[in-house]
Design a protein around this motif. Structure first.
Motif, PDB file in Angstrom:
ATOM      1  N   GLN A 110      -3.571   8.061   0.623  1.00 18.59           N
ATOM      2  CA  GLN A 110      -3.950   9.455   0.411  1.00 18.59           C
ATOM      3  C   GLN A 110      -3.751   9.873  -1.040  1.00 18.59           C
ATOM      4  O   GLN A 110      -4.499  10.688  -1.569  1.00 18.59           O
ATOM      5  CB  GLN A 110      -3.143  10.392   1.319  1.00 18.59           C
ATOM      6  N   ASP A 111      -2.712   9.328  -1.682  1.00 18.14           N
ATOM      7  CA  ASP A 111      -2.432   9.657  -3.078  1.00 18.14           C
ATOM      8  C   ASP A 111      -3.472   9.043  -4.006  1.00 18.14           C
ATOM      9  O   ASP A 111      -3.713   9.555  -5.094  1.00 18.14           O
ATOM     10  CB  ASP A 111      -1.042   9.147  -3.491  1.00 18.14           C
ATOM     11  N   VAL A 112      -4.051   7.937  -3.594  1.00 15.22           N
ATOM     12  CA  VAL A 112      -4.977   7.201  -4.451  1.00 15.22           C
ATOM     13  C   VAL A 112      -6.415   7.665  -4.271  1.00 15.22           C
ATOM     14  O   VAL A 112      -7.128   7.897  -5.238  1.00 15.22           O
ATOM     15  CB  VAL A 112      -4.869   5.678  -4.171  1.00 15.22           C
ATOM     16  N   ILE A 113      -6.850   7.815  -3.010  1.00 15.32           N
ATOM     17  CA  ILE A 113      -8.267   8.124  -2.770  1.00 15.32           C
ATOM     18  C   ILE A 113      -8.501   9.471  -2.096  1.00 15.32           C
ATOM     19  O   ILE A 113      -9.626   9.800  -1.740  1.00 15.32           O
ATOM     20  CB  ILE A 113      -8.958   6.995  -1.966  1.00 15.32           C
ATOM     21  N   GLY A 114      -7.449  10.258  -1.910  1.00 16.55           N
ATOM     22  CA  GLY A 114      -7.612  11.597  -1.351  1.00 16.55           C
ATOM     23  C   GLY A 114      -7.437  11.636   0.161  1.00 16.55           C
ATOM     24  O   GLY A 114      -7.390  10.616   0.827  1.00 16.55           O
ATOM     25  N   MET A 115      -7.381  12.858   0.683  1.00 16.56           N
ATOM     26  CA  MET A 115      -7.131  13.039   2.113  1.00 16.56           C
ATOM     27  C   MET A 115      -8.341  12.739   2.993  1.00 16.56           C
ATOM     28  O   MET A 115      -8.191  12.305   4.117  1.00 16.56           O
ATOM     29  CB  MET A 115      -6.667  14.479   2.381  1.00 16.56           C
ATOM     30  N   TYR A 116      -9.536  12.999   2.518  1.00 17.27           N
ATOM     31  CA  TYR A 116     -10.728  12.826   3.344  1.00 17.27           C
ATOM     32  C   TYR A 116     -11.767  11.971   2.615  1.00 17.27           C
ATOM     33  O   TYR A 116     -12.885  12.424   2.355  1.00 17.27           O
ATOM     34  CB  TYR A 116     -11.317  14.183   3.723  1.00 17.27           C
ATOM     35  N   PRO A 117     -11.404  10.730   2.294  1.00 17.01           N
ATOM     36  CA  PRO A 117     -12.355   9.886   1.562  1.00 17.01           C
ATOM     37  C   PRO A 117     -13.468   9.388   2.482  1.00 17.01           C
ATOM     38  O   PRO A 117     -13.278   9.283   3.697  1.00 17.01           O
ATOM     39  CB  PRO A 117     -11.488   8.713   1.101  1.00 17.01           C
ATOM     40  N   PRO A 118     -14.617   9.071   1.911  1.00 18.02           N
ATOM     41  CA  PRO A 118     -15.666   8.454   2.725  1.00 18.02           C
ATOM     42  C   PRO A 118     -15.213   7.063   3.165  1.00 18.02           C
ATOM     43  O   PRO A 118     -14.396   6.422   2.486  1.00 18.02           O
ATOM     44  CB  PRO A 118     -16.863   8.380   1.774  1.00 18.02           C
ATOM     45  N   PRO A 119     -15.707   6.590   4.299  1.00 20.05           N
ATOM     46  CA  PRO A 119     -15.282   5.284   4.809  1.00 20.05           C
ATOM     47  C   PRO A 119     -15.435   4.150   3.791  1.00 20.05           C
ATOM     48  O   PRO A 119     -14.589   3.268   3.724  1.00 20.05           O
ATOM     49  CB  PRO A 119     -16.181   5.057   6.025  1.00 20.05           C
ATOM     50  N   ALA A 120     -16.480   4.184   2.988  1.00 18.76           N
ATOM     51  CA  ALA A 120     -16.690   3.124   1.990  1.00 18.76           C
ATOM     52  C   ALA A 120     -15.547   3.094   0.982  1.00 18.76           C
ATOM     53  O   ALA A 120     -15.134   2.022   0.534  1.00 18.76           O
ATOM     54  CB  ALA A 120     -18.026   3.319   1.278  1.00 18.76           C
ATOM     55  N   ALA A 121     -14.993   4.259   0.627  1.00 17.38           N
ATOM     56  CA  ALA A 121     -13.873   4.309  -0.320  1.00 17.38           C
ATOM     57  C   ALA A 121     -12.609   3.719   0.303  1.00 17.38           C
ATOM     58  O   ALA A 121     -11.847   3.022  -0.369  1.00 17.38           O
ATOM     59  CB  ALA A 121     -13.623   5.746  -0.769  1.00 17.38           C
ATOM     60  N   VAL A 122     -12.392   3.969   1.591  1.00 19.28           N
ATOM     61  CA  VAL A 122     -11.218   3.422   2.280  1.00 19.28           C
ATOM     62  C   VAL A 122     -11.320   1.901   2.334  1.00 19.28           C
ATOM     63  O   VAL A 122     -10.359   1.187   2.006  1.00 19.28           O
ATOM     64  CB  VAL A 122     -11.085   4.006   3.707  1.00 19.28           C
ATOM     65  N   VAL A 123     -12.484   1.399   2.735  1.00 21.00           N
ATOM     66  CA  VAL A 123     -12.673  -0.056   2.815  1.00 21.00           C
ATOM     67  C   VAL A 123     -12.538  -0.683   1.430  1.00 21.00           C
ATOM     68  O   VAL A 123     -11.880  -1.713   1.262  1.00 21.00           O
ATOM     69  CB  VAL A 123     -14.029  -0.405   3.468  1.00 21.00           C
ATOM     70  N   GLY A 124     -13.122  -0.056   0.406  1.00 18.39           N
ATOM     71  CA  GLY A 124     -13.008  -0.570  -0.964  1.00 18.39           C
ATOM     72  C   GLY A 124     -11.572  -0.621  -1.439  1.00 18.39           C
ATOM     73  O   GLY A 124     -11.141  -1.602  -2.055  1.00 18.39           O
ATOM     74  N   HIS A 125     -10.811   0.427  -1.146  1.00 16.73           N
ATOM     75  CA  HIS A 125      -9.391   0.474  -1.541  1.00 16.73           C
ATOM     76  C   HIS A 125      -8.605  -0.630  -0.835  1.00 16.73           C
ATOM     77  O   HIS A 125      -7.806  -1.344  -1.455  1.00 16.73           O
ATOM     78  CB  HIS A 125      -8.816   1.851  -1.206  1.00 16.73           C
ATOM     79  N   ARG A 126      -8.831  -0.797   0.450  1.00 14.25           N
ATOM     80  CA  ARG A 126      -8.143  -1.844   1.206  1.00 14.25           C
ATOM     81  C   ARG A 126      -8.548  -3.242   0.731  1.00 14.25           C
ATOM     82  O   ARG A 126      -7.719  -4.148   0.693  1.00 14.25           O
ATOM     83  CB  ARG A 126      -8.390  -1.679   2.695  1.00 14.25           C
ATOM     84  N   LEU A 127      -9.810  -3.413   0.365  1.00 15.87           N
ATOM     85  CA  LEU A 127     -10.259  -4.703  -0.176  1.00 15.87           C
ATOM     86  C   LEU A 127      -9.506  -5.039  -1.462  1.00 15.87           C
ATOM     87  O   LEU A 127      -9.060  -6.168  -1.650  1.00 15.87           O
ATOM     88  CB  LEU A 127     -11.763  -4.692  -0.441  1.00 15.87           C
ATOM     89  N   ARG A 128      -9.361  -4.062  -2.354  1.00 16.43           N
ATOM     90  CA  ARG A 128      -8.648  -4.297  -3.615  1.00 16.43           C
ATOM     91  C   ARG A 128      -7.180  -4.653  -3.366  1.00 16.43           C
ATOM     92  O   ARG A 128      -6.657  -5.615  -3.934  1.00 16.43           O
ATOM     93  CB  ARG A 128      -8.759  -3.086  -4.534  1.00 16.43           C
ATOM     94  N   MET A 129      -6.504  -3.883  -2.512  1.00 14.02           N
ATOM     95  CA  MET A 129      -5.085  -4.152  -2.240  1.00 14.02           C
ATOM     96  C   MET A 129      -4.890  -5.527  -1.616  1.00 14.02           C
ATOM     97  O   MET A 129      -3.976  -6.263  -1.985  1.00 14.02           O
ATOM     98  CB  MET A 129      -4.516  -3.100  -1.281  1.00 14.02           C
ATOM     99  N   ASN A 130      -5.730  -5.862  -0.668  1.00 10.88           N
ATOM    100  CA  ASN A 130      -5.533  -7.111   0.058  1.00 10.88           C
ATOM    101  C   ASN A 130      -6.037  -8.318  -0.708  1.00 10.88           C
ATOM    102  O   ASN A 130      -5.553  -9.425  -0.500  1.00 10.88           O
ATOM    103  CB  ASN A 130      -6.126  -6.991   1.461  1.00 10.88           C
ATOM    104  N   THR A 131      -6.967  -8.131  -1.630  1.00 13.97           N
ATOM    105  CA  THR A 131      -7.344  -9.203  -2.550  1.00 13.97           C
ATOM    106  C   THR A 131      -6.174  -9.485  -3.484  1.00 13.97           C
ATOM    107  O   THR A 131      -5.820 -10.641  -3.733  1.00 13.97           O
ATOM    108  CB  THR A 131      -8.605  -8.829  -3.348  1.00 13.97           C
TER     109      THR A 131
END
Length: 165
Positions: A110-131
């Motif tokens: 929530q601190d990085v991509i906001g409280m109501y991010p679009p699904p693509a932003a959530v998946v992109g953020h998780r891809l970066r962290m897990n990569t």
């Protein structure tokens, strides 16, 4: 009439979500081989290979189907006073998946991509962290860390730090 199908049309494409799930699975395999954390009791462990950068693995919680883990080096961030870099991990035993839930003290998604991010932003953020997590696990294995170098070192790193929801 002959219909020609291009080669790329015959190869199924992997969605970004599918890619993320495959990354979780790959990270689980690597991490399980490296540290065998599924049956470690809650507590703090350290892997020291003599390079001056011991790795700390903190098993925060052990549940029937999941294990909550914090992976870090014994380096303190001068601003927060917390170990950094850190990755908070959730290991799913039954699904054989390992997910990095967040990678910095006090910064959840929530601190990085906001409280109501679009699904693509959530998946992109998780891809970066897990990569990042996958590369870190691979690096640790190449350096010689593993279950043979892992030993218990006492109480948890920071008992006052909030656990990942």
């Amino acid at each position: 009439m002959v219909q020609i199908v291009s080669r790329s049309a015959r190869i199924p494409r992997l969605s970004r979500f599918g890619w993320l799930m495959a990354l979780y699975s790959e990270n689980h395999s690597r991490f399980a081989r490296l540290f065998e954390p599924a049956h470690l009791p809650a507590g703090r462990y350290q892997s020291d290979i003599g390079d001056g950068l011991p790795v700390q693995l903190e098993v925060l919680e052990q549940h029937r189907y999941t294990t909550e883990i914090r992976l870090t080096y014994a380096i303190t961030d001068p601003v927060t006073g917390q170990p950094d870099p850190s990755a908070w991990l959730r290991l799913y035993h039954d699904a054989r998946q390992l997910e990095a839930t967040h990678c910095y003290v006090g910064r959840r998604w929530q601190d990085v991509i906001g409280m109501y991010p679009p699904p693509a932003a959530v998946v992109g953020h998780r891809l970066r962290m897990n990569t990042f997590l996958g590369k870190w696990i691979q690096y640790l294995a190449e350096r010689g860390h593993g279950v043979a170098t892992l030993h218990p070192v006492g109480p948890t790193i920071q008992p006052g730090v909030d656990k990942v929801a």
